[in-house]
Design a protein around this motif. Sequence first.
Motif, PDB file in Angstrom:
ATOM      1  N   TYR A 408      46.861  60.554  49.539  1.00  0.00           N
ATOM      2  CA  TYR A 408      46.519  59.147  49.295  1.00  0.00           C
ATOM      3  C   TYR A 408      46.766  58.821  47.833  1.00  0.00           C
ATOM      4  O   TYR A 408      46.789  59.700  46.971  1.00  0.00           O
ATOM      5  N   ASP A 409      46.975  57.541  47.551  1.00  0.00           N
ATOM      6  CA  ASP A 409      47.214  57.047  46.201  1.00  0.00           C
ATOM      7  C   ASP A 409      46.024  56.174  45.807  1.00  0.00           C
ATOM      8  O   ASP A 409      45.996  54.978  46.087  1.00  0.00           O
ATOM      9  N   PHE A 410      45.035  56.788  45.185  1.00  0.00           N
ATOM     10  CA  PHE A 410      43.785  56.066  44.927  1.00  0.00           C
ATOM     11  C   PHE A 410      43.978  54.902  43.962  1.00  0.00           C
ATOM     12  O   PHE A 410      43.278  53.892  44.041  1.00  0.00           O
ATOM     13  N   ALA A 411      44.942  55.014  43.039  1.00  0.00           N
ATOM     14  CA  ALA A 411      45.143  53.940  42.075  1.00  0.00           C
ATOM     15  C   ALA A 411      45.701  52.696  42.753  1.00  0.00           C
ATOM     16  O   ALA A 411      45.263  51.567  42.476  1.00  0.00           O
ATOM     17  N   ALA A 412      46.655  52.871  43.642  1.00  0.00           N
ATOM     18  CA  ALA A 412      47.248  51.734  44.335  1.00  0.00           C
ATOM     19  C   ALA A 412      46.297  51.160  45.375  1.00  0.00           C
ATOM     20  O   ALA A 412      46.237  49.943  45.571  1.00  0.00           O
ATOM     21  N   GLU A 413      45.554  52.028  46.041  1.00  0.00           N
ATOM     22  CA  GLU A 413      44.661  51.587  47.121  1.00  0.00           C
ATOM     23  C   GLU A 413      43.331  51.060  46.613  1.00  0.00           C
ATOM     24  O   GLU A 413      42.623  50.383  47.349  1.00  0.00           O
ATOM     25  N   LYS A 414      42.975  51.402  45.366  1.00  0.00           N
ATOM     26  CA  LYS A 414      41.617  51.154  44.873  1.00  0.00           C
ATOM     27  C   LYS A 414      40.616  51.820  45.826  1.00  0.00           C
ATOM     28  O   LYS A 414      39.745  51.189  46.407  1.00  0.00           O
ATOM     29  N   SER A 415      40.755  53.146  45.957  1.00  0.00           N
ATOM     30  CA  SER A 415      39.921  53.896  46.900  1.00  0.00           C
ATOM     31  C   SER A 415      39.300  55.140  46.278  1.00  0.00           C
ATOM     32  O   SER A 415      38.678  55.929  46.974  1.00  0.00           O
ATOM     33  N   GLY A 416      39.476  55.320  44.957  1.00  0.00           N
ATOM     34  CA  GLY A 416      39.098  56.587  44.344  1.00  0.00           C
ATOM     35  C   GLY A 416      37.643  56.976  44.520  1.00  0.00           C
ATOM     36  O   GLY A 416      37.330  58.072  44.998  1.00  0.00           O
ATOM     37  N   SER A 417      36.725  56.098  44.144  1.00  0.00           N
ATOM     38  CA  SER A 417      35.314  56.466  44.226  1.00  0.00           C
ATOM     39  C   SER A 417      34.852  56.577  45.668  1.00  0.00           C
ATOM     40  O   SER A 417      34.027  57.429  46.011  1.00  0.00           O
ATOM     41  N   GLY A 418      35.402  55.730  46.552  1.00  0.00           N
ATOM     42  CA  GLY A 418      35.020  55.798  47.961  1.00  0.00           C
ATOM     43  C   GLY A 418      35.445  57.100  48.601  1.00  0.00           C
ATOM     44  O   GLY A 418      34.676  57.725  49.342  1.00  0.00           O
ATOM     45  N   VAL A 419      36.683  57.541  48.336  1.00  0.00           N
ATOM     46  CA  VAL A 419      37.139  58.827  48.866  1.00  0.00           C
ATOM     47  C   VAL A 419      36.290  59.961  48.304  1.00  0.00           C
ATOM     48  O   VAL A 419      35.919  60.895  49.028  1.00  0.00           O
ATOM     49  N   SER A 420      35.963  59.894  47.033  1.00  0.00           N
ATOM     50  CA  SER A 420      35.136  60.935  46.429  1.00  0.00           C
ATOM     51  C   SER A 420      33.760  61.014  47.083  1.00  0.00           C
ATOM     52  O   SER A 420      33.248  62.101  47.365  1.00  0.00           O
ATOM     53  N   ILE A 421      33.152  59.856  47.329  1.00  0.00           N
ATOM     54  CA  ILE A 421      31.827  59.839  47.952  1.00  0.00           C
ATOM     55  C   ILE A 421      31.912  60.324  49.398  1.00  0.00           C
ATOM     56  O   ILE A 421      31.100  61.145  49.843  1.00  0.00           O
ATOM     57  N   ALA A 422      32.897  59.835  50.153  1.00  0.00           N
ATOM     58  CA  ALA A 422      33.010  60.194  51.568  1.00  0.00           C
ATOM     59  C   ALA A 422      33.321  61.673  51.758  1.00  0.00           C
ATOM     60  O   ALA A 422      32.687  62.361  52.571  1.00  0.00           O
ATOM     61  N   THR A 423      34.297  62.187  51.017  1.00  0.00           N
ATOM     62  CA  THR A 423      34.664  63.598  51.183  1.00  0.00           C
ATOM     63  C   THR A 423      33.630  64.519  50.540  1.00  0.00           C
ATOM     64  O   THR A 423      33.382  65.611  51.039  1.00  0.00           O
ATOM     65  N   GLY A 424      33.000  64.070  49.435  1.00  0.00           N
ATOM     66  CA  GLY A 424      31.921  64.865  48.858  1.00  0.00           C
ATOM     67  C   GLY A 424      30.760  65.003  49.828  1.00  0.00           C
ATOM     68  O   GLY A 424      30.207  66.087  50.023  1.00  0.00           O
ATOM     69  N   TYR A 425      30.404  63.897  50.459  1.00  0.00           N
ATOM     70  CA  TYR A 425      29.334  63.914  51.468  1.00  0.00           C
ATOM     71  C   TYR A 425      29.705  64.838  52.624  1.00  0.00           C
ATOM     72  O   TYR A 425      28.904  65.688  53.043  1.00  0.00           O
ATOM     73  N   ALA A 426      30.918  64.683  53.157  1.00  0.00           N
ATOM     74  CA  ALA A 426      31.341  65.500  54.309  1.00  0.00           C
ATOM     75  C   ALA A 426      31.377  66.976  53.941  1.00  0.00           C
ATOM     76  O   ALA A 426      30.926  67.836  54.717  1.00  0.00           O
ATOM     77  N   ALA A 427      31.906  67.294  52.747  1.00  0.00           N
ATOM     78  CA  ALA A 427      31.980  68.690  52.335  1.00  0.00           C
ATOM     79  C   ALA A 427      30.596  69.296  52.120  1.00  0.00           C
ATOM     80  O   ALA A 427      30.317  70.430  52.521  1.00  0.00           O
ATOM     81  N   GLY A 428      29.718  68.544  51.468  1.00  0.00           N
ATOM     82  CA  GLY A 428      28.370  69.040  51.215  1.00  0.00           C
ATOM     83  C   GLY A 428      27.570  69.257  52.485  1.00  0.00           C
ATOM     84  O   GLY A 428      26.899  70.285  52.638  1.00  0.00           O
ATOM     85  N   ARG A 429      27.652  68.302  53.406  1.00  0.00           N
ATOM     86  CA  ARG A 429      26.935  68.438  54.678  1.00  0.00           C
ATOM     87  C   ARG A 429      27.486  69.605  55.500  1.00  0.00           C
ATOM     88  O   ARG A 429      26.715  70.378  56.086  1.00  0.00           O
ATOM     89  N   SER A 430      28.793  69.727  55.544  1.00  0.00           N
ATOM     90  CA  SER A 430      29.406  70.807  56.320  1.00  0.00           C
ATOM     91  C   SER A 430      29.058  72.163  55.730  1.00  0.00           C
ATOM     92  O   SER A 430      28.736  73.107  56.467  1.00  0.00           O
ATOM     93  N   ALA A 431      29.086  72.271  54.416  1.00  0.00           N
ATOM     94  CA  ALA A 431      28.730  73.535  53.761  1.00  0.00           C
ATOM     95  C   ALA A 431      27.274  73.897  54.044  1.00  0.00           C
ATOM     96  O   ALA A 431      26.952  75.046  54.347  1.00  0.00           O
ATOM     97  N   ALA A 432      26.383  72.916  53.944  1.00  0.00           N
ATOM     98  CA  ALA A 432      24.969  73.186  54.187  1.00  0.00           C
ATOM     99  C   ALA A 432      24.716  73.601  55.623  1.00  0.00           C
ATOM    100  O   ALA A 432      23.883  74.468  55.898  1.00  0.00           O
ATOM    101  N   ALA A 433      25.447  73.004  56.561  1.00  0.00           N
ATOM    102  CA  ALA A 433      25.251  73.329  57.978  1.00  0.00           C
ATOM    103  C   ALA A 433      25.609  74.778  58.276  1.00  0.00           C
ATOM    104  O   ALA A 433      25.029  75.389  59.189  1.00  0.00           O
ATOM    105  N   ARG A 434      26.528  75.333  57.519  1.00  0.00           N
ATOM    106  CA  ARG A 434      26.968  76.707  57.774  1.00  0.00           C
ATOM    107  C   ARG A 434      26.033  77.766  57.207  1.00  0.00           C
ATOM    108  O   ARG A 434      26.144  78.944  57.541  1.00  0.00           O
ATOM    109  N   VAL A 435      25.100  77.363  56.347  1.00  0.00           N
ATOM    110  CA  VAL A 435      24.211  78.357  55.742  1.00  0.00           C
ATOM    111  C   VAL A 435      22.805  78.256  56.296  1.00  0.00           C
ATOM    112  O   VAL A 435      21.940  79.066  55.977  1.00  0.00           O
ATOM    113  N   ARG A 436      22.525  77.247  57.128  1.00  0.00           N
ATOM    114  CA  ARG A 436      21.160  77.094  57.661  1.00  0.00           C
ATOM    115  C   ARG A 436      20.914  78.028  58.808  1.00  0.00           C
ATOM    116  O   ARG A 436      21.842  78.382  59.560  1.00  0.00           O
TER     117      ARG A 436
END
Length: 436
Positions: A408-436
């Motif tokens: 993706y091209d975050f500068a052209a799309e104006k999506s940088g912070s949204g992608v960071s929040i969405a993928t950060g959330y997904a990665a953090g939740r998925s990582a936590a689910a694997r250690v519980r």
Amino acid sequence: MEATPSPTGGTSVAIDSDVLVIGGGIAGLTATLAAARAGADVRLVSYKQSTLRNASGLIDILGYLPDSDGPVVDPYAAIPDLPSEHPYRIVGTDTVEEAMALFDDAAANYRGGHTDANALLPTHGGTIKPTARYPASASAGLASDERDVLLVGFEAMTDFDAPRAASHLAAADVPFEVRGVTIRFPGDLRADAKVTRYAKLLDTDGTVTVRGRDRPVREALAERVNPHLEGEERVGFPAVLGDDAAGAVREALAERLGAAVFEVPMGPPSLPGLRLEDALFDALDAAGARFETGNPVVGFDGDGEIEQVYVEKNGAEIPYAADEYVLATGGLVGKGIESERDEVYEPIFGCHIAQPDDRYAWSEHDAFGDHEFARFGVQADAELRPTDAADDVAYENLRAAGSVLGGYDFAAEKSGSGVSIATGYAAGRSAAARVR
């Protein structure tokens, strides 16, 4: 903790956690918060301070689609139109919405969560920017509001030329009249004073000397603006109106000016970005997460699964071990991805980055063309695990988030912070689910 061989010789005691997040930008902070709130023992390590201090403080989900004629109205509705390799398509629209709900809870002083539609806000350059979330301090400045606007700039702050910004806004056919004036900020602040100096003075309503008289700065500032008002119902200032007491500063100015007061988002260093950083770190504290900055991750052990990473501290390489890892080190600008004459690479784990063999194919001749390098980044599977050139998972317990991801091209799309929040959330939740 357990004793492990150190790559510099001898043994070291590995610092353990359930989840280790590498990178202190908004993706890393979100991943840490999501994992901690899911019950994991989380540690964040970052070489540099958060990049939020260099950001406008606006949170974009998706402002533009490729080849679109205008801004996206509903970013969630537009996600299915994105290419399949786009991070939003990987995590899914529902996850994006859940991630933004987490953000809304952590950053209570933000607005925009009441609707799926983008808001339109003026920038310090006089353009109109679509964004999904914005600080409360900017809420009276919405471009959809029909009340007339006076923009006020300060002589010493050359980054905000209020008359020029007003002229650009007027040319953009906004539904209100807009003018701009430049005044001298009251008191004896140096010409190179930092934005935090303005904010602190306004926070405390400190005393300034104006024509030989000591005056509270909020009162003195309002008195300098009042003669320029011609019935405008809104007054916009550069984003320096306080930090700890920003709301009180705006209320005091609004009362004395008889108009709604708002801040215009600025470039770095950004006070709204610093306020957001404080809010997210406060949320990490409340969730029990641990974090440290100033030391880089310089190596790792593992083959198919990360066993531990090494953090350089005062010349020594200290092992940090975890069950799950999140890579959120940024893209080409943030040095989470490095480039040389003939190669683009991810420097910590050596994650695969697809790229044309011909360097001249990395970019277009047109400065605003469809540049291949803008989409360089780690490819990932449905769980955000980095994949190799054959599309096989490279490390079972590693997930990537934020602008280290490609597709993706975050500068052209104006999506940088949204992608960071969405993928950060997904990665953090998925990582936590694997250690519980």
